[in-house]
Each structure stands twice: as structure tokens, then as C-alpha cells.
Write an enzyme that holds these catalytic residues in place. Structure first.
Site, PDB file in Angstrom:
ATOM      1  CB  THR A  93      -0.918   0.007   1.232  1.00 26.21           C
ATOM      2  OG1 THR A  93      -1.655  -1.215   1.246  1.00 26.21           O
ATOM      3  CG2 THR A  93      -1.892   1.173   1.175  1.00 26.21           C
ATOM      4  CE  LYS A 169      -4.634  -2.007   0.934  1.00 29.94           C
ATOM      5  NZ  LYS A 169      -4.728  -3.359   1.412  1.00 29.94           N
ATOM      6  CE  LYS A 238       2.429   2.348   6.428  1.00 23.11           C
ATOM      7  NZ  LYS A 238       1.844   1.153   5.832  1.00 23.11           N
TER       8      LYS A 238
END
Lengths: 291, 291, 291, 291
Positions: A93, A169, A238
Site C-alpha cells: 500500500t 485500495k 497510517k
């Protein structure tokens, strides 16, 4: 195909294992060599450097924890050793900004970037049930499809911009964060009127919200089992920051994201950073004076 | 049981029809008498006043559009004519404040209030597949269970406070509003990176969010078919205000609710008040400079 | 002019006193008669009913705590007894909806509504230093100006819509609530980096924010003297709800209002409802894990 | 004192000029040398490298546009050439993270960091009327005081943590952003009720908000003169992101910041990124369907 794989954490090992089982010639690399042992036993060659894992490969997959690791691997041999025309497919990611920079560098080097962030956890990876979100040139994605097929349950085409795959995502995670926050607010509200959490959870998950996300997180909230961690508050934060940065890059206000991000910050401020991010429900209870 | 039923809109007719089919002795009342015709043909007696529909009944259900109508029916004969010990079960979506006032009045009159807001639309009502959220004295709910069984798929026990049932209903709607807002933000973000809306929708609804709510609203957003209205922006706003008022009454901040409520206001300000409330996705596109 | 004045709380007494000193013939009314004693001694006639305070008057001012009291006074004699062509000037803080209803009733009765909410506290009222925000027909406002001049420091013309005057008053309060919230967040942030609250306060109030609002609330926050109440959390919440309702009526999203309104709810949930609304700073400290 | 000064934009030139006038021995450096010409004429020595501007100095001030420039200057000679025990005083607006890293490096090199972000624009700098927010060792700040006195109107002691000085500066800007957003919402609300913007502006700025910030931005909003730019939307966004990062670093939710940051993003998405950030008022008008 000649495949390289860099980054052998739990996800990486599971995916690389499937590629190997699929009959592809695989070279793997990991900074801590021991993590490559299992794959070596199953027939993979273990490279002794990033560059060694890239030389002569048709495609190199990377599964790295963050942008810093990606930049490091790129500068540490990947860019130099990947053949012209070959594909680099980061599965971690990453920020849309990092993918933009990496894309530019590959273009300059005559290589191709296809970002393929994955949806699912290590168990889904092991079962070849990952969702794969691919962004990049259509012919490159097509070329990778035989491998993607053995790695995941389905490939979603996010378009020609690698950053688009990352946006998908991150947005998927964002929708999840928003769902947890909304549940958290709903639990706080109904508890204040004397409703058993289990009852509100049943209403949600047997009706409009009979989805894995609500079922999993509703159960955690009802049990208040925030110590059995699937995904930590810090990791949620995050990813929220990556989504926020994507919104910044594309000038998209994300007010719902802001709300659950603030809940996560509140949780961290109360020493709950390493708990499951469903602890947002405790944050909302706290703001309502419950307990 | 001797049952009264007041308020014969589409929902009311469907529910009353099922009660009748279940073999209960039913008296119905509606301000516009013609709406009672079908039920009369099926064997219900049509009362000529609210009071007439309440006299001698074990339970009177009301299915009214808002608090004003509830107060009107209460003052217009219900309170005066419902026997001592009998139950009044409002099935509409009412404010926690209104239910509190109604509860107090019934107590004073020696009657019992069980709030039973319903989950589901008229088609679910017709199919006896409603979710029923019941709040009030346990023995009263138990007494009603034979009827509830033939009206819905399941009764959720919201506890001893009638307002709790309303809180559950409103929180369920709130979680839905939050989900639409979150999707809306996700679609805006991913579109800005060139992702086809259908693809982002597939990612959501085949994965973590494979629930009726996401599927239904994702499809509307992809097609931008906001003119085929299931639930209007204005109704969404009305329910959001009820949830906000519940939060106010119980001192519960609801920041995610605020976010989608603002989207609904933005929609109304742009003449989209009578469109489906999934038009939130257009509001978010607008804020992002899309189109 | 022949003036009536209804509602003799601290604000009402001070304003009515100035009208009397200005040489106008004054009739006053208050539910609790004793509050009219001082004014009677100074020469005002004390009416024995709302209607008595309205008969034959050119203008009747009302200074009432909320919409309910306003509706009560209207129905309790004001509407019936105020002469045709005479003016009713409510000075309290009322909802835009209530003013709309009251305006319609006066129109029907051939009377005139000029809403004149006031800016300032009782001490400003006593010193004839109130800000007056007038909304209604221009000629009616002009007719009142001789009185307004002796009551306040300045009349602001909010336009021909009485509700506009209320919107200005509510928006002014809203900007104040936002300022306190912003300071509260700033204090939390700087404290976390070891900055003395007094220092951050000095930076704000000696620079860009050298205004009465920041100085007053900054001082309270630095001293944490939330028990010396100028304006309670509950009153802040009441006004916030009126502003929210105005936004609803006019389809205006007010996201900053939502933020401080949630802080006020959090405060009430923690038993701080009767403290000064600057206690928002404690709410923000709490969310940041301070103390 | 022997002073070095690196970074001669408008702010830097003005400050360095005052230091020179104060009788200190000054060496200056700027990447584009021509910007040092004026100061050279007035008696400053122009260094030919960053290192040259640091050698033998008691203190080196830097006034740089962002963190990247700061890191570059540090690595490009400052760290290597500044004497042990000497002070580096960055005056630009930097992230708390960058200041933390820079502080650590200086400590290792036996040097001292005192962060001194400034409050005010170039005209205030020229007039020696800047506010100075100093964070770092008390003795180092004391040592600098003779210089700070001739540069600004007052030094605010932000404590022993250099990042604290940055937090104060960023929080001050944040409070300003919140004020503009709040005004923007207030203007949208009152306009919808027919109130002239000038009137609402008068109410604010003659009363509770009679401060430079409200007066300056209120005037811009009333005139809609967003093209006469004092501070751009993009710069507002940059500082908002720095404040957000500070909140992240210290686990402080900043919901009001989120709100105006979203307005700025909306503005950028509509091509208003280079307008004055008061254009937030247009964003709010847009969300309310005005124009």
C-alpha cells in the site's frame, strides 16, 4: 514467466508461494534471508541482492511495508537491473505520490510500472483469494494476468494510472474506517438509551449491513475485545494518512475520513495505538461520557 | 387478540393485512377512509374515529408519518378510549422526545407504551419480512409477540425504554447515511485518479461490503440514477435530524452524522431534495470539482 | 411614543429603564410582578396582563427567553390587543421559524413585526451600549429609531426579513463558538509541545486576535476558571441548535458549527453543562489525552 | 555578535537589514546572489557558500520556504561549518518533525537549535514589528535577545522544545483559518436570509471581533476581492498540512482545522488555488447554492 519477488513478510511469502506452485521460475529476495528458507525448499532461487532478484526477470513483484522501503529497493538495485520492457509490480500500500515518482523513473529507464495493491489478509493470500487492484498499461496487466489468476480471486482494472490502483485500495480502507466510526457512534447512541450492544449489532448485521466488515467489527465492539488485534489503530492511522494525502493530491475533500482519523488520534492519545482500530467505539463512548 | 390499527399508508396497509390474515379481530382507522377499503373487504371493521378504533382493544398499533401526527392521534381519541392495561404500539419513526412524552401520558392513563419502529420498506412489510425493534415493558412485548411473529421476520428487544427502540431505528439509518457518504467520498477520490466508478463499486461490493446497502446504493451512484427515487434527500434529512435530536437528548456527539447531513443540505440547496439521497455522491463530486 | 415592554429579566429591566429615562410613556408587564417594582417607582405603569400592556401602544417590545414564551405571550393577549398598524419588536433570541410564524400572524392581524435581537450582556444593556440588529419593514424600523438610539450604541439593518435579524444574531454567536473551539484546539496542540498556555494566549491576543472575544475566553482557558460562568455550555448549545435550525431552514451546511456543537455535547456528557462554555478547551484537552 | 543570515527573500532581507542597522557584524548568503546586493551596499559581507556564511558565527539565522530547503542548507554546509556552541535559529515555518531532526543533528554536532518562527508579513518585518516565537534552551534565547529586540516587537517564549515554537506559529495560523471559515459560514447563512454582507461584517467587526484578522478578511469577503491576494489558498493549505502533521505527531485531533482544510481543497479543485484564501467564503456560498 521469469518472476522476481522482493519482500517476504507473511503476505509476500504466501503470494510468492502461490506463484511458485503455479509453475513459474521464481527468484526471491528478502533483507532478512531466513524468511526465504521455506520458498527455497519449495524450489525458489534465493537472490543475494535486490539487483540479483531483478536481472533477467520478466516481472518483479515487490511487497514492502511503506514508501521508504519502496524507494530504497528501487535505488538499491531494482531500477538498475530490471531489463528494459520488464514490469515492476508493487503490491504494498503506497502513496499516490510515491507511485507517481516510481512510475516516472521506470519510464525513464524503459521499464513498466503496474501497481497491484492487494485486498485481503495473509490467510486470504495463502488461499489465493486476494482481490487484486491493477493500475498501469493495459498490455502489461494482460501479460501479468496468468500470474494474477493464481494469486488472487479476481483482478480489478483500476485504469491506466498506477496511482489509481492505490486510490482504490486506500478508498476501500477509508470506507471501512468510516463504517467502524459510524457503528461506533451508533453503539454510543443506543447504549445511552439502554439498548444492549448485542441487539444493535444484530439489527445492523442481519439487515442492511450483512457484510463481513460489519460482522467482524461489530463482534469486536460488542465484546470490547480490542486487545485481540486484527489491524492496529496505528496502522489504521497510517492508511488514513495515505488516503488523506491522495485527497490532497487530487483536491478531494474527505470529511468522513477526517472524522474517523480524529477518533484514531484520540485513541493513540489514550494509549490505545496498538489495540485493534475498532477501539474507535471506546473513543466514542468516552466522548459520550459512558464509563 | 383484539387489535386496532391507525394509519393506513402503504406500510400500514401491508402490516394490518398480515395481522388480519393471522386471524386477529381487527378494527382499522385512517383519516382518508378509502385507504381502508381493501382491509374492509378482507374482514376488518372500519372505525369512524380514532376513539372508535381504540375502544375495547388489547392493543392499538399506529403507523404515522411524524411526531405531529402521533400527538394528534393521541389527543384525538386514543388516550381517552384505549382501555386501562392495553398497549399502544407506535411503529413509525418518532423522536425520542415524542416517545418520552407519549410514554408519560400513557403511564398516567394506566396504559402501556411499546415502541416498535420497523426496518424495511413496503415490499418487506407485505412479505412479513420486516425487522421489528421493540422497546417497552418485557411482559407487554411478550404479549405482542404472537402478532409480531406474523408481521415481521424477527423482533429485536431494544430494552425497557421505548425511546431505545427509536434510537436503534435512527442509528441504523444513520449508519446507512454514513455508508453512502463514505462511498460518495470514495467514488470522488477514485474518479479523480481515472478509475471507472463500476470498478470501485465492484471492489467494495464483492469484498468487505457485500451487503444489500452497499450494493443498492453503489449501483445507483454508478448509474447516477438519482431520479429513480427509493428514499429522498428530504426524508434522509428528516431522519438525520431525528438522530441528531436523539444525540442531543442523550449528550452523544455524532460527527459522522454531521458530515452526511451537511451533504444532504448541500443537495437540497442545489435543488436535489426530491432525488434519491444517494445524490450525496454528486455533492461530493461537486466539491471535488468533478463536472 | 406609547411603549409597552413585556419580559423583565435582567436584560429587559435594563432596556425598559433606558426607554423610560428617554421620556417615553411606558407600560410594563412581567409574569412575576415583583420584577416590575423598580420600573414602577421610576414612573412606569405596571400592566396586570399581557393584553393590558399592549392596548393602545405604538410599539410593544418583548424580551423573552425562548420561542415557547414568545408563542405564549402572542396567544396570551398580545396579538389580540396590539392596535392595527402598531409594531411588535421581539428582542430575545428566537428561531427563524418562530419569527416566520409570528410575522404571518401579525400580518393577518394588520400589525407589524420588527425583530430586534440584541448583542451584549446586561451590563451593556444598562449602559445603553447594546448592538441592535433590526429586521423588518424599513419604515417601521425608522419609526423605532428614536427609541433604539437611547437603548443601544448602534442599529444594524438586517433587511426586510425579520428572520434575517435572527440569522445575524445566531451567526455572530456561531462565529464566537467557532473561535472558542479553534482556541481550544490550539491550546491542546501547543500544550502537547510544552508551551505555556499563557504564552499561546499572548500570541493570539496581542496579534491577529486582539479582540474582546479572544481576550475574554483566552483568559478563562488559561486560568481554567470554567466555574466563573459568563455563558453556560447549555446556553451555548441552545443557541447552536437555533443556528443549526436556521441552516436547515435555508439549506446552509455549517460544518464548523457542528464541530463546536459536538464539543458542547461532550461537555454536557461529562457533567460540565453548567460551566462556562469555554470548557470546550477541557474537552479538547481530554480528547488529546491531556490530564 | 557575529551573525550569519541565510535566505534573503522579502522577509529575510527585511530582518537581515534590521540586524545590520543594529550594529551587528553580518554575513549573508542566498542562492540567487543578486538578492544580497542591497545588504552588501549597507555593509554586509556576502558569503559565497552556505558554509562560508556559518564559519566563525555566534549565530546563523535561516529564513527558508520549507523543510526541504532547511534540510538542504543543513547538509550543504551549515552543520559542518557552524562552530561548536553556536546557535542555529530557523525563522521559517517548519514542521515539528523537521525541527526535531534538525535539533538532533545539532546536538550531535555540539551546536544549539533555537526555532524562532515569526508572526507578521514583510511590511511588519521591515518595521521591526514582527512577533517572534522562540523555542529552545533558555540561555541561548537570552543570548539572542539583543538581536531579537531589534528585529521584532516582542519575543514569546515557547519553552525548551524548538518544535513548540513551530506549534505556536502553526496554531496561530490555524486559529486564523478557523476564523475565516466561521465567517464564511456566517456570511452564507445570513445572505440566505437577505442580509447585506456589509451589515454582517459590521456586526462582527464592531463587536466581539474587532480584531485585525476579522477586519481584514471580512473586508475581502464583502468585496469578494479574492484576486487581490495577501495569502494564497495553496499557502493556507500548506500551513494547514503542517498543523495537521503537528497534530498527528502529538496525537491531537483538530476537527476545526479539518473543516477549513476541506474548504481550501474545494477551492483548489475549483481553480481557486492562487486566490486569497478568504475565497473559502465563495466555497461556502457554493455549498449553499448561492450564485
Amino acid at each position: 514467466m521469469k518472476v522476481g519477488f522482493i519482500g517476504l513478510g507473511r503476505m509476500g511469502q504466501a503470494i510468492a508461494g502461490n506463484i511458485l506452485s503455479g509453475g513459474h521460475e521464481l527468484v526471491v529476495y528478502n533483507r532478512t534471508r531466513s524468511k526465504a528458507d521455506d520458498l527455497e525448499q519449495k524450489g525458489a532461487r534465493v537472490a543475494d541482492s535486490v539487483g540479483d532478484a531483478c536481472k533477467g526477470r520478466d516481472v518483479v513483484f515487490t511487497m514492502l511495508t511503506d514508501d521508504a522501503a519502496l524507494h530504497e529497493v528501487l535505488a538499491g538495485g531494482l531500477l538498475e537491473n530490471l531489463p528494459k520492457g520488464a514490469i515492476h509490480a508493487p503490491m504494498g500500500t503506497h502513496s499516490v505520490a510515491a507511485l507517481g515518482e516510481v512510475e516516472a523513473k521506470h519510464k525513464e529507464a524503459g521499464q513498466v510500472l503496474v501497481a497491484i495493491p492487494v485486498l485481503g489478509r495473509p490467510d486470504a493470500a495463502a488461499a489465493a483469494q486476494l482481490g487484486l487492484v491493477a493500475g498501469g498499461p493495459a498490455d502489461a496487466i494482460a501479460k501479468l494476468e496468468p500470474i494474477l489468476k493464481i494469486v488472487g480471486r479476481r483482478t480489478f482494472d483500476a485504469g491506466r494510472n498506477p496511482a489509481g490502483a492505490s486510490a482504490v485500495k486506500l478508498a476501500n480502507n477509508m470506507v471501512l474506517g468510516c463504517a467502524i466510526e459510524a457503528m461506533a457512534e451508533g453503539f454510543a447512541l443506543t447504549r445511552k438509551f439502554g439498548v444492549e450492544p448485542q441487539v444493535f449489532n444484530d439489527v445492523l448485521t442481519e439487515g442492511l449491513f450483512s457484510a463481513p466488515s460489519y460482522k467482524a467489527y461489530g463482534a469486536i465492539i460488542v465484546k470490547q475485545s480490542y486487545d485481540q488485534v486484527g489491524f492496529t489503530t496505528r496502522l489504521g492511522l497510517k492508511d488514513a494518512n495515505l488516503a488523506l494525502a491522495a485527497g490532497q493530491a487530487a483536491s478531494v475533500p474527505l470529511p468522513s475520513l477526517n472524522v474517523y482519523r480524529d477518533s484514531l488520534l484520540d485513541a493513540v492519545a489514550h494509549g490505545e495505538g496498538d489495540m485493534d482500530w475498532a477501539v474507535m467505539a471506546r473513543v466514542k463512548a468516552r466522548a459520550s461520557g459512558i464509563e
